[in-house]
Design a protein around this motif. Sequence first.
Motif, short mmCIF file in Angstrom:
data_model
loop_
_atom_site.label_atom_id
_atom_site.label_comp_id
_atom_site.label_asym_id
_atom_site.label_seq_id
_atom_site.Cartn_x
_atom_site.Cartn_y
_atom_site.Cartn_z
N ASN A 1 72.27 51.03 66.65
CA ASN A 1 71.45 50.77 67.83
C ASN A 1 71.43 49.29 68.21
OD1 ASN A 1 69.83 49.67 65.86
ND2 ASN A 1 68.07 50.97 66.25
N GLY A 2 72.22 48.47 67.50
CA GLY A 2 72.33 47.05 67.81
C GLY A 2 71.31 46.16 67.12
N ARG A 3 70.41 46.73 66.33
CA ARG A 3 69.38 45.95 65.64
C ARG A 3 69.94 45.37 64.35
NH1 ARG A 3 64.57 45.75 68.78
NH2 ARG A 3 63.55 45.21 66.84
N GLU A 4 69.49 44.15 64.02
CA GLU A 4 69.87 43.53 62.75
C GLU A 4 68.98 44.12 61.66
OE1 GLU A 4 70.98 39.06 61.45
OE2 GLU A 4 69.07 39.33 62.47
N VAL A 5 69.59 44.61 60.59
CA VAL A 5 68.87 45.32 59.54
C VAL A 5 69.18 44.71 58.18
CG1 VAL A 5 68.61 47.57 58.39
CG2 VAL A 5 68.94 47.47 60.86
N LEU A 6 68.16 44.64 57.33
CA LEU A 6 68.34 44.23 55.94
C LEU A 6 68.20 45.47 55.07
CD1 LEU A 6 66.09 41.05 55.85
CD2 LEU A 6 68.58 41.13 55.86
N LYS A 7 69.12 45.64 54.15
CA LYS A 7 69.07 46.75 53.20
C LYS A 7 68.83 46.15 51.82
CE LYS A 7 71.89 50.33 51.05
NZ LYS A 7 73.23 50.93 50.99
N THR A 8 67.88 46.71 51.10
CA THR A 8 67.60 46.24 49.75
C THR A 8 67.42 47.43 48.82
OG1 THR A 8 66.20 44.78 48.43
CG2 THR A 8 65.08 46.10 50.08
N ILE A 9 67.74 47.24 47.57
CA ILE A 9 67.55 48.27 46.56
C ILE A 9 66.67 47.67 45.46
CG2 ILE A 9 68.67 49.79 44.89
CD1 ILE A 9 71.17 49.68 46.68
N THR A 10 65.56 48.33 45.18
CA THR A 10 64.63 47.83 44.19
C THR A 10 65.17 48.05 42.78
OG1 THR A 10 63.42 49.90 43.97
CG2 THR A 10 62.67 48.37 45.69
N GLU A 11 64.52 47.45 41.80
CA GLU A 11 64.94 47.61 40.41
C GLU A 11 64.86 49.07 39.97
OE1 GLU A 11 62.64 44.95 38.01
OE2 GLU A 11 63.39 43.19 39.05
N SER A 12 63.95 49.83 40.58
CA SER A 12 63.81 51.24 40.21
C SER A 12 64.78 52.15 40.97
CB SER A 12 62.37 51.71 40.46
OG SER A 12 62.06 51.62 41.83
N GLY A 13 65.60 51.56 41.84
CA GLY A 13 66.63 52.34 42.53
C GLY A 13 66.25 52.83 43.92
N VAL A 14 65.08 52.44 44.41
CA VAL A 14 64.65 52.85 45.75
C VAL A 14 65.34 51.97 46.79
CG1 VAL A 14 62.67 53.06 47.32
CG2 VAL A 14 62.43 53.65 44.90
N THR A 15 65.90 52.59 47.82
CA THR A 15 66.56 51.85 48.89
C THR A 15 65.59 51.66 50.05
OG1 THR A 15 68.69 52.80 48.29
CG2 THR A 15 68.52 51.83 50.48
N GLY A 16 65.50 50.43 50.55
CA GLY A 16 64.63 50.14 51.68
C GLY A 16 65.40 49.45 52.80
N TYR A 17 65.04 49.75 54.03
CA TYR A 17 65.67 49.14 55.20
C TYR A 17 64.59 48.44 56.01
CZ TYR A 17 69.64 52.13 54.09
OH TYR A 17 70.69 52.74 53.46
N MET A 18 64.87 47.22 56.45
CA MET A 18 63.91 46.44 57.23
C MET A 18 64.57 45.92 58.49
SD MET A 18 62.61 44.36 53.92
CE MET A 18 64.17 44.63 53.10
#
Length: 50
Positions: free
Chosen positions: A8-25
């Motif tokens: 959609n053209g938005r700049e996104v950060l992807k992170t993975i926590t130590e417990s393995g959860v993936t988050g998008y910001m």
Amino acid sequence: MKKFIATNGREVLKTITESGVTGYMDASIRADGDTGLAEADRRITRSQPS
């Protein structure tokens, strides 16, 4: 963290926590927007009965 442009053209950060959860910001949200959200949260919290 990995930064990318979503379809959609938005700049996104992807992170993975130590417990393995993936988050998008959404990286394109302005920092001063966080201040308004925090203030709204404080108002909501104060208005709720204990």
